[in-house]
Enzyme design. Structure first.
Site, PDB file in Angstrom:
ATOM      1  CD  GLU A  43      -2.494   1.218   2.765  1.00 48.94           C
ATOM      2  OE1 GLU A  43      -3.536   1.887   2.870  1.00 48.94           O
ATOM      3  OE2 GLU A  43      -2.010   0.565   3.713  1.00 48.94           O
ATOM      4  CE  LYS A 109      -7.419   1.674   3.653  1.00 49.41           C
ATOM      5  NZ  LYS A 109      -6.227   2.196   4.379  1.00 49.41           N
ATOM      6  CB  CYS A 143      -4.449  -1.485   4.467  1.00 52.89           C
ATOM      7  SG  CYS A 143      -3.482  -1.433   6.003  1.00 52.89           S
TER       8      CYS A 143
END
Length: 265
Positions: A43, A109, A143
């Site tokens: 990331e 995200k 994540c």
């Protein structure tokens, strides 16, 4: 669907240094040319996980998107990882999926890390991304998404030739070592419940906020067993996931036939 070679790139990302990181990661990737099918970067691999990096966020016409496309071309493989990218007035933590033919897809995200104030500066994404690569259906996420099993859930559709949403799930991350047990545990849970392979790629080192990262990148099979694990050092590891083994497991243990149907909002 044939066996798929996956390369985990567990790097020590430089803080707020996009050009330096592109050069550093290019050197790590170069030996993979012709020797892998899929390359996974961490990331925010051009900056580290930083709210302040928002001020230097590039656009989709910037050097990092061009770099991703070029790496995919040079390696003859799909390349994925996330960076901060500006679209209009908003900045997203955006995962890029580049292929050797020049193709580019992205996923923004969805779950922003409130604990670090990510939700105060970055825009949240909406729909998840599923791509097809060399016969595999792949769902890449970022994540904190790992903590949300509904969004990660692998659905089964009888009308779609009996296929599941995906065969491989990917998580790219900057996941601090203080929460390493959760990282390892949740990754195994996603593989078991989703009847799929899971590949997780984290960074190592210490970032500009003083946070330590232990890596723990891994490829985990459908039983929750690590096929390969990388401990606390910068390293690139390639492993092969087996299509027939996955198909045999789903036939032997067809839990997807008993799963609840639902729609992701």
């Amino acid at each position: 669907m044939q066996d798929l070679r996956i390369s985990l790139v567990q790097g020590d990302t430089r803080w707020h240094d996009p050009a330096g990181n592109r050069e550093h990661y290019a050197a790590l990737l170069a030996p993979l040319a012709g020797a892998t099918d899929l390359v996974i970067l961490p990331e925010t691999f051009t900056s580290g996980f930083s709210n302040d990096a928002i001020f230097r966020a590039e656009g989709m016409d910037g050097p990092t998107v061009a770099w991703m496309r070029e790496q995919a071309r040079l390696l003859g493989a799909a390349v994925t990882g996330s960076v901060q990218l500006r679209v209009g007035e908003e900045v997203f933590n955006r995962l890029l999926w580049a292929t050797p033919d020049g193709g580019l897809k992205h996923y923004d995200k969805r779950h922003l890390f409130r604990h670090a104030g990510e939700h105060e500066r970055y825009a949240a994404g909406g729909e998840r991304l599923c791509v097809e690569w060399k016969g595999w259906r792949i769902n890449p996420q970022i994540c904190y998404d790992l903590r949300f099993p509904v969004f990660c859930r692998n659905r089964f559709d009888v009308e779609r030739a009996g296929q599941m949403d995906f065969d491989l799930q990917i998580f790219v991350a900057n996941w601090p070592s203080a929460r390493a047990h959760a990282w390892r545990t949740l990754a195994k849970a996603r593989a078991i419940e989703n009847l799929c392979y899971v590949a997780v790629v984290n960074r190592v080192g210490v970032d500009g906020n003083g946070l330590h990262y232990a890596g723990d990148s891994a490829v985990i099979d459908f039983l929750g067993q690590p096929q390969v694990e990388i401990r606390e050092r910068e390293q690139v590891v390639t492993t092969t996931i087996a299509a027939q083994a996955l198909a045999a497991h789903r036939e032997r243990f067809p839990a997807m036939l008993d799963a609840d149907a639902f729609t992701l909002a």
